[in-house]
Design an enzyme around this catalytic site. Sequence first.
Site, PDB file in Angstrom:
ATOM      1  N   GLU A 113       0.936  -1.140   0.290  1.00  0.00           N
ATOM      2  CA  GLU A 113       0.123   0.230  -0.235  1.00  0.00           C
ATOM      3  C   GLU A 113       0.955   0.859  -0.131  1.00  0.00           C
ATOM      4  N   TRP A 122       1.977   0.102  -7.364  1.00  0.00           N
ATOM      5  CA  TRP A 122       3.588  -0.627  -7.309  1.00  0.00           C
ATOM      6  C   TRP A 122       3.422  -2.100  -7.675  1.00  0.00           C
ATOM      7  N   ILE A 123       2.197  -2.437  -7.997  1.00  0.00           N
ATOM      8  CA  ILE A 123       1.628  -3.865  -8.320  1.00  0.00           C
ATOM      9  C   ILE A 123       1.690  -4.276  -9.699  1.00  0.00           C
ATOM     10  N   ARG A 165      39.224  -5.056 -26.161  1.00  0.00           N
ATOM     11  CA  ARG A 165      39.460  -3.887 -26.160  1.00  0.00           C
ATOM     12  C   ARG A 165      40.726  -3.121 -26.191  1.00  0.00           C
ATOM     13  N   ASP A 188      30.584   0.218 -14.918  1.00  0.00           N
ATOM     14  CA  ASP A 188      30.950   0.463 -15.525  1.00  0.00           C
ATOM     15  C   ASP A 188      32.638   0.442 -16.170  1.00  0.00           C
ATOM     16  N   GLU A 200       9.248  -7.693  -3.117  1.00  0.00           N
ATOM     17  CA  GLU A 200       9.334  -8.770  -2.136  1.00  0.00           C
ATOM     18  C   GLU A 200      10.647  -8.822  -0.990  1.00  0.00           C
TER      19      GLU A 200
HETATM   20  P1  TGC Z   1       5.445 -11.780  11.729  1.00  0.00           P
HETATM   21  O1  TGC Z   1       4.957 -11.750  12.737  1.00  0.00           O
HETATM   22  O2  TGC Z   1       7.440 -12.256  11.110  1.00  0.00           O
HETATM   23  O3  TGC Z   1       4.333 -13.345  10.194  1.00  0.00           O
HETATM   24  C1  TGC Z   1       2.902 -12.358  10.438  1.00  0.00           C
HETATM   25  C2  TGC Z   1       2.440 -14.863  10.105  1.00  0.00           C
HETATM   26  O4  TGC Z   1       3.234 -14.818   8.645  1.00  0.00           O
HETATM   27  C3  TGC Z   1       4.370 -15.894   8.628  1.00  0.00           C
HETATM   28  N1  TGC Z   1       5.210 -15.781   8.019  1.00  0.00           N
HETATM   29  C4  TGC Z   1       6.164 -16.510   7.382  1.00  0.00           C
HETATM   30  N2  TGC Z   1       4.898 -17.272   6.215  1.00  0.00           N
HETATM   31  C5  TGC Z   1       5.151 -18.446   5.315  1.00  0.00           C
HETATM   32  N3  TGC Z   1       6.035 -17.337   4.858  1.00  0.00           N
HETATM   33  C6  TGC Z   1       7.666 -16.267   5.032  1.00  0.00           C
HETATM   34  N4  TGC Z   1       8.427 -15.766   4.419  1.00  0.00           N
HETATM   35  C7  TGC Z   1       6.346 -16.023   6.650  1.00  0.00           C
HETATM   36  N5  TGC Z   1       7.214 -14.800   6.792  1.00  0.00           N
HETATM   37  C8  TGC Z   1       6.007 -14.602   8.237  1.00  0.00           C
HETATM   38  C9  TGC Z   1       4.607 -16.394  10.681  1.00  0.00           C
HETATM   39  O5  TGC Z   1       4.825 -17.304  10.558  1.00  0.00           O
HETATM   40  C10 TGC Z   1       3.027 -15.597  11.439  1.00  0.00           C
HETATM   41  O6  TGC Z   1       2.316 -16.632  11.263  1.00  0.00           O
HETATM   42  P2  TGC Z   1       1.238 -16.879  12.228  1.00  0.00           P
HETATM   43  O7  TGC Z   1       0.295 -17.743  11.999  1.00  0.00           O
HETATM   44  O8  TGC Z   1       2.066 -17.592  13.649  1.00  0.00           O
HETATM   45  O9  TGC Z   1       0.341 -16.075  12.295  1.00  0.00           O
HETATM   46  O10 TGC Z   1       4.839 -11.099  10.888  1.00  0.00           O
HETATM   47  P3  TGC Z   1       5.869  -8.878  10.698  1.00  0.00           P
HETATM   48  O11 TGC Z   1       4.441  -8.523  11.031  1.00  0.00           O
HETATM   49  O12 TGC Z   1       6.852  -9.567  12.125  1.00  0.00           O
HETATM   50  O13 TGC Z   1       6.616  -9.259   9.385  1.00  0.00           O
HETATM   51  C11 TGC Z   1       7.537  -9.412   9.197  1.00  0.00           C
HETATM   52  C12 TGC Z   1       8.274  -9.377   7.654  1.00  0.00           C
HETATM   53  C13 TGC Z   1       8.470  -8.262   7.963  1.00  0.00           C
HETATM   54  C14 TGC Z   1       9.435 -10.182   7.766  1.00  0.00           C
HETATM   55  C15 TGC Z   1       7.516  -9.268   6.674  1.00  0.00           C
HETATM   56  O14 TGC Z   1       5.932  -7.925   7.285  1.00  0.00           O
HETATM   57  C16 TGC Z   1       7.927  -8.880   5.465  1.00  0.00           C
HETATM   58  O15 TGC Z   1       8.403  -9.220   5.121  1.00  0.00           O
HETATM   59  N6  TGC Z   1       7.670  -7.725   4.798  1.00  0.00           N
HETATM   60  C17 TGC Z   1       7.993  -7.411   3.542  1.00  0.00           C
HETATM   61  C18 TGC Z   1       6.874  -6.817   2.065  1.00  0.00           C
HETATM   62  C19 TGC Z   1       7.016  -8.005   1.309  1.00  0.00           C
HETATM   63  O16 TGC Z   1       7.907  -8.626   1.336  1.00  0.00           O
HETATM   64  N7  TGC Z   1       6.270  -7.354   0.342  1.00  0.00           N
HETATM   65  C20 TGC Z   1       6.374  -8.087  -0.659  1.00  0.00           C
HETATM   66  C21 TGC Z   1       4.960  -7.186  -1.597  1.00  0.00           C
HETATM   67  S1  TGC Z   1       4.652  -8.138  -2.749  1.00  0.00           S
HETATM   68  C22 TGC Z   1       6.087  -8.290  -4.229  1.00  0.00           C
HETATM   69  O17 TGC Z   1       7.521  -7.401  -4.184  1.00  0.00           O
HETATM   70  C23 TGC Z   1       6.363  -8.840  -5.520  1.00  0.00           C
HETATM   71  S2  TGC Z   1       6.846  -7.752  -6.608  1.00  0.00           S
HETATM   72  C24 TGC Z   1       7.118  -9.486  -8.700  1.00  0.00           C
HETATM   73  C25 TGC Z   1       7.427  -9.026  -8.880  1.00  0.00           C
HETATM   74  O18 TGC Z   1       7.386  -8.392  -9.669  1.00  0.00           O
HETATM   75  O19 TGC Z   1       8.476  -9.852  -9.581  1.00  0.00           O
HETATM   76  P1  FAD Z   2       9.214   1.735   2.278  1.00  0.00           P
HETATM   77  O1  FAD Z   2       8.421   0.041   2.964  1.00  0.00           O
HETATM   78  O2  FAD Z   2       8.421   2.531   3.165  1.00  0.00           O
HETATM   79  O3  FAD Z   2      10.514   1.222   3.177  1.00  0.00           O
HETATM   80  C1  FAD Z   2      11.356   2.667   2.683  1.00  0.00           C
HETATM   81  C2  FAD Z   2      12.947   1.991   3.592  1.00  0.00           C
HETATM   82  O4  FAD Z   2      12.771   1.941   4.464  1.00  0.00           O
HETATM   83  C3  FAD Z   2      14.142   1.391   2.595  1.00  0.00           C
HETATM   84  O5  FAD Z   2      15.016   1.144   2.559  1.00  0.00           O
HETATM   85  C4  FAD Z   2      13.529   0.160   3.634  1.00  0.00           C
HETATM   86  O6  FAD Z   2      14.938  -1.241   3.874  1.00  0.00           O
HETATM   87  C5  FAD Z   2      13.795   0.315   5.062  1.00  0.00           C
HETATM   88  N1  FAD Z   2      12.744   0.092   6.116  1.00  0.00           N
HETATM   89  C6  FAD Z   2      11.520  -0.263   6.218  1.00  0.00           C
HETATM   90  N2  FAD Z   2      11.663  -0.399   7.669  1.00  0.00           N
HETATM   91  C7  FAD Z   2      13.260  -0.045   8.219  1.00  0.00           C
HETATM   92  C8  FAD Z   2      12.641  -0.996   9.565  1.00  0.00           C
HETATM   93  N3  FAD Z   2      12.694  -1.933  10.177  1.00  0.00           N
HETATM   94  N4  FAD Z   2      14.392  -1.034  10.108  1.00  0.00           N
HETATM   95  C9  FAD Z   2      15.215  -0.618   9.219  1.00  0.00           C
HETATM   96  N5  FAD Z   2      15.149   0.511   7.536  1.00  0.00           N
HETATM   97  C10 FAD Z   2      13.308  -0.244   7.562  1.00  0.00           C
HETATM   98  N6  FAD Z   2       3.904  -5.352  -4.177  1.00  0.00           N
HETATM   99  C11 FAD Z   2       3.058  -5.624  -4.160  1.00  0.00           C
HETATM  100  O7  FAD Z   2       2.220  -6.685  -3.901  1.00  0.00           O
HETATM  101  N7  FAD Z   2       2.842  -6.475  -5.580  1.00  0.00           N
HETATM  102  C12 FAD Z   2       3.631  -6.396  -6.691  1.00  0.00           C
HETATM  103  O8  FAD Z   2       3.135  -6.468  -7.619  1.00  0.00           O
HETATM  104  C13 FAD Z   2       4.612  -5.653  -6.700  1.00  0.00           C
HETATM  105  N8  FAD Z   2       5.446  -5.024  -7.503  1.00  0.00           N
HETATM  106  C14 FAD Z   2       6.201  -4.511  -7.912  1.00  0.00           C
HETATM  107  C15 FAD Z   2       7.250  -3.909  -8.774  1.00  0.00           C
HETATM  108  C16 FAD Z   2       7.876  -2.486  -8.514  1.00  0.00           C
HETATM  109  C17 FAD Z   2       8.789  -2.379 -10.073  1.00  0.00           C
HETATM  110  C18 FAD Z   2       8.839  -2.225  -7.475  1.00  0.00           C
HETATM  111  C19 FAD Z   2       9.620  -0.796  -7.559  1.00  0.00           C
HETATM  112  C20 FAD Z   2       7.800  -2.268  -5.586  1.00  0.00           C
HETATM  113  C21 FAD Z   2       6.877  -3.336  -6.357  1.00  0.00           C
HETATM  114  N9  FAD Z   2       5.849  -3.484  -5.644  1.00  0.00           N
HETATM  115  C22 FAD Z   2       5.108  -4.416  -4.781  1.00  0.00           C
HETATM  116  C23 FAD Z   2       6.683  -3.387  -4.083  1.00  0.00           C
HETATM  117  C24 FAD Z   2       7.041  -4.000  -2.958  1.00  0.00           C
HETATM  118  O9  FAD Z   2       6.490  -4.798  -2.384  1.00  0.00           O
HETATM  119  C25 FAD Z   2       7.805  -3.106  -2.219  1.00  0.00           C
HETATM  120  O10 FAD Z   2       7.832  -1.096  -2.981  1.00  0.00           O
HETATM  121  C26 FAD Z   2       8.701  -3.014  -0.866  1.00  0.00           C
HETATM  122  O11 FAD Z   2       7.988  -4.045   0.165  1.00  0.00           O
HETATM  123  C27 FAD Z   2       9.011  -1.612   0.141  1.00  0.00           C
HETATM  124  O12 FAD Z   2       8.111  -1.056  -0.080  1.00  0.00           O
HETATM  125  P2  FAD Z   2       7.766   0.970   0.191  1.00  0.00           P
HETATM  126  O13 FAD Z   2       8.291   1.309  -1.314  1.00  0.00           O
HETATM  127  O14 FAD Z   2       6.449   1.029   0.274  1.00  0.00           O
HETATM  128  O15 FAD Z   2       8.905   1.403   0.727  1.00  0.00           O
END
Ligand code: TGC
Ligand code: FAD
Length: 387
Positions: A137, A166-167, A272, A340, A367
């Site tokens: 979000e 960012w979806i 080169r 570079d 991710e």
């Molecule tokens: P936390 O308390 O650690 O966990 C909540 C519940 O989730 C379970 N869990 C997992 N399950 C499966 N796989 C994992 N990697 C898991 N990590 C945690 C956990 O066991 C727990 O389960 P339950 O049953 O006890 O409720 O949650 P937290 O709120 O402390 O958050 C931890 C943190 C910071 C690691 C998590 O919020 C996180 O990973 N944040 C980053 C968000 C992120 O990666 N977003 C990505 C969005 S999608 C995207 O970017 C697509 S790009 C696609 C592309 O173009 O390729």
């Molecule tokens: P923020 O969460 O605001 O983070 C900003 C900075 O703060 C980062 O450097 C981070 O590392 C740092 N930071 C955050 N928390 C802490 C902490 N506790 N301590 C120290 N540093 C911290 N999302 C989807 O759901 N679906 C998609 O398909 C998807 N596709 C994407 C495609 C692209 C091209 C991009 C750029 C993003 C996409 N995303 C998607 C979103 C992506 O997962 C987020 O951008 C990412 O999770 C980071 O969230 P944010 O951009 O809001 O940065």
Amino acid sequence: MSAVNSLDFFDIDSLLDDEERMIRDSVGRFVDDRALPLIAECFDQGRFPAELIPEIAELGLLGSSLEGYGCAGLNAVSYGLICQELERGDSGLRSFVSVQSSLCMYPIHAFGSEAQRERWLPAMARGEVIGCFGLTEPHGGSDPANMKTHARRDGDDWILNGAKMWITNGTIADIAIVWARTDDGIQGFIVEKDFPGYEARDVHHKMSLRASITSELYFDNVRVPEANRLPGVSGLKGPLSCLSQARFGICWGPLGAAVACLKEVLDYTADRVLFKRPLSANQAVQVRLADMARRLASGQLLALQLGRLKDSGRIKPAQISMAKWNNVRLALDIARDCRDLLGGSGITLEYVAIRHMLNLESVITYEGTETIHQLVVGRELTGHNAF
Ligand code: TGC
Ligand code: FAD
């Protein structure tokens, strides 16, 4: 002269089985013949090559590791190799397949009803229905537990309000897997593109992942039938389980980008001539090339072991986090160093390095950012949650 393959220093090839090698090579041919001839122009134009979707589907790359419903049922290492080869072409191609397979088909397969699986998965495997995944979000993607998008029960339906940012694939998606807060915790919904109140808009002016679609999603009192809620999961572990699948692929994909950059710079520095000798005959250049090969080789070994752990059912989220951090970081560093070594030529799309370098700036953020994965590993080591 060398008996070692510069791009596969420890002969990972010999650790693969025949089917894994065959899959890697067929995806590699598709990338060489069909994707590479057009991808730099797509990047330049800010256009996703949607015309490749039917061939990607024909190759069985959509939902490739899922069983049944028209999916190939491949092992995890094969899925990793697919990601590696696609990202050797461009991170945008791998992103498209990651999102469709790991973030959209996987949750329907794992958490959907039988009716949802039968309705969506075969058509998604054929590339006729495209998905996107709405977790992030605008107010902060690293902390999805703080999500504001919410759904309220209304008879047989849910009323969905909120926004996602960012979806990937948003504006070409026929369905969005949307995670929303409800009175019963976070739930997943299949939102269809023609539901009134749902809108997707492209994000413009990106300097990274230009051959990929990135969108904003809006939900204004969208009425979603209960039949479109994923019944098999509630809570943050739903979306985080999907992320574990996609992050696994990202542990492999950037190795392909690094291979493309290193191959190009080995050729370039050999040809080169400066100061009356090839650039590659300088100690300072060789140290840099050797360091790139070292990083790449360590990442390749790590990815393969991660894949074998996944295939044996022993993989842990913290291992995926360490590998995502390590392998995206090494690929980004290699791409920057190759850029570079290409000198001025390295700033043009005639060479692959700057395109991969710019793409990897997204890959290190999405991710889970590098810092988030470091903190996951830190939590594993210490038991303290430092987010
Ligand atoms: P936390 O308390 O650690 O966990 C909540 C519940 O989730 C379970 N869990 C997992 N399950 C499966 N796989 C994992 N990697 C898991 N990590 C945690 C956990 O066991 C727990 O389960 P339950 O049953 O006890 O409720 O949650 P937290 O709120 O402390 O958050 C931890 C943190 C910071 C690691 C998590 O919020 C996180 O990973 N944040 C980053 C968000 C992120 O990666 N977003 C990505 C969005 S999608 C995207 O970017 C697509 S790009 C696609 C592309 O173009 O390729
Ligand atoms: P923020 O969460 O605001 O983070 C900003 C900075 O703060 C980062 O450097 C981070 O590392 C740092 N930071 C955050 N928390 C802490 C902490 N506790 N301590 C120290 N540093 C911290 N999302 C989807 O759901 N679906 C998609 O398909 C998807 N596709 C994407 C495609 C692209 C091209 C991009 C750029 C993003 C996409 N995303 C998607 C979103 C992506 O997962 C987020 O951008 C990412 O999770 C980071 O969230 P944010 O951009 O809001 O940065």
